[in-house]
Write an enzyme that holds these catalytic residues in place. Structure first.
Site, PDB file in Angstrom:
ATOM      1  CD  GLU A  61      -2.624   1.721   0.393  1.00 17.11           C
ATOM      2  OE1 GLU A  61      -3.059   2.881   0.409  1.00 17.11           O
ATOM      3  OE2 GLU A  61      -2.933   0.894  -0.500  1.00 17.11           O
ATOM      4  CG  HIS A 221     -16.397  -8.793 -17.322  1.00 12.85           C
ATOM      5  ND1 HIS A 221     -16.274  -7.474 -17.691  1.00 12.85           N
ATOM      6  CD2 HIS A 221     -15.125  -9.295 -17.310  1.00 12.85           C
ATOM      7  CE1 HIS A 221     -15.007  -7.179 -17.883  1.00 12.85           C
ATOM      8  NE2 HIS A 221     -14.284  -8.270 -17.672  1.00 12.85           N
TER       9      HIS A 221
END
Length: 312
Positions: A61, A221
């Protein structure tokens, strides 16, 4: 006025474009590894520290934040360089302004997601804005490299008028692609990628599965992706039949190649679901291909608008 672009400026555009791709991939890596909360709810610090604890989640992160910040400054530098040297060229200013705007926007969304956790539907927008930022940097690279010499610059400006049918079709395809990408990002953020199990092209052993829950989302999708492939090929064939559109035809051909490869990378993504380490990298490959495709599609849209002509 025809712009001749310096080699130094061209190199800067390439560095910024590669940097933006790294930002996009770093964000996808954070999502794929579930490291979005690796720094808790602190921003820009990580668990209240400038240097975070050495856990995998926090390092991923925080690395994403560091790369994003560095690339953000590069985008700002490119924007300033454009204003100083090419401010009379609207295309260059548009692309760098767009890159700067979406870079700031995605950074703010990323910070908001850390401090105030968002729903998957909102988080999926984050990838969409990252994609727009990358496409903007790819457009400035194409603009710069089409103006390396006086001959290339003149050819770029003399592009034969593009029929309005191409203009309408390409922009509709652009909007549709964004929808397909958003659905894919939503699947990733809701962790429903396994909706069809490990089956491809079938879904849970069926041609048409239960159209609800995770399986319905993944199947939708896939259908959207196949429709995208068909329409990209239609656009490429249409451009090939037009005289004097060699440049756009070349770009559309690369688009067709990439969108077909993207479908198979989606298949690879499906069959590697059970291998977490491999799945992370197939997911990154999936993101790279769609990013390149999206940038080329944006170029076709811009060129079709810039050189729009009659109804033919």
């Amino acid at each position: 006025m025809i712009a001749l672009v310096s080699s130094r400026y061209r190199r800067l555009t390439v560095v910024v474009c590669i940097g933006m791709l790294l930002v996009l991939l770093a964000g996808a890596l954070v999502t794929n590894t579930g490291s979005g909360r690796g720094c808790g709810d602190d921003w820009p610090l990580c668990h209240g520290k400038f240097i975070p604890a050495y856990t995998l989640e926090s390092m991923l992160e925080y690395s994403h934040r560091a790369v994003s910040a560095a690339v953000g400054f590069l985008v700002l530098a490119l924007f300033i360089a454009t204003l100083l040297r090419y401010r009379r060229h609207g295309e260059a200013v548009l692309y760098t302004s767009s890159a700067l705007f979406f870079t700031i926007l995605q950074a703010l969304l990323g910070a908001a997601a850390v401090m105030w956790p968002q729903s998957p539907s909102v988080m999926a927008l984050h990838f969409g804005f990252s994609l727009l930022a990358f496409a903007s940097t790819m457009l400035i690279v194409l603009w710069a490299y089409r103006r390396r010499t006086a001959e290339q610059a003149a050819r770029a400006e003399r592009l034969r008028r593009v029929p309005r049918s191409v203009l309408r079709y390409s922009w509709a395809l652009f909007a549709y692609t964004y929808v397909v990408v958003y659905v894919g990002a939503f699947i990733r953020h809701t962790k429903t990628s396994g909706g069809c199990g490990g089956d491809w092209p079938l879904c849970n052993g069926a041609v048409i599965p239960e159209l609800s829950g995770a399986s319905g989302l993944v199947f939708t999708h896939r259908v959207l992706a196949i429709v995208l492939v068909i329409n990209v090929i239609i656009l490429m064939v249409h451009l090939r039949r037009l005289a004097g559109q060699e440049e756009l035809t070349r770009v559309a051909t690369w688009m067709a190649v990439l969108v077909v490869v993207q479908v198979f990378s989606g298949a690879l993504l499906t069959v590697t679901l059970t291998n977490e380490n491999v799945y992370i990298f197939t997911g990154l490959l999936h993101n790279v291909i769609i990013s390149l495709f999206f940038g080329l599609l944006a170029d076709v849209c811009i060129q079709a608008w810039k050189h729009r002509g009659g109804r033919a």
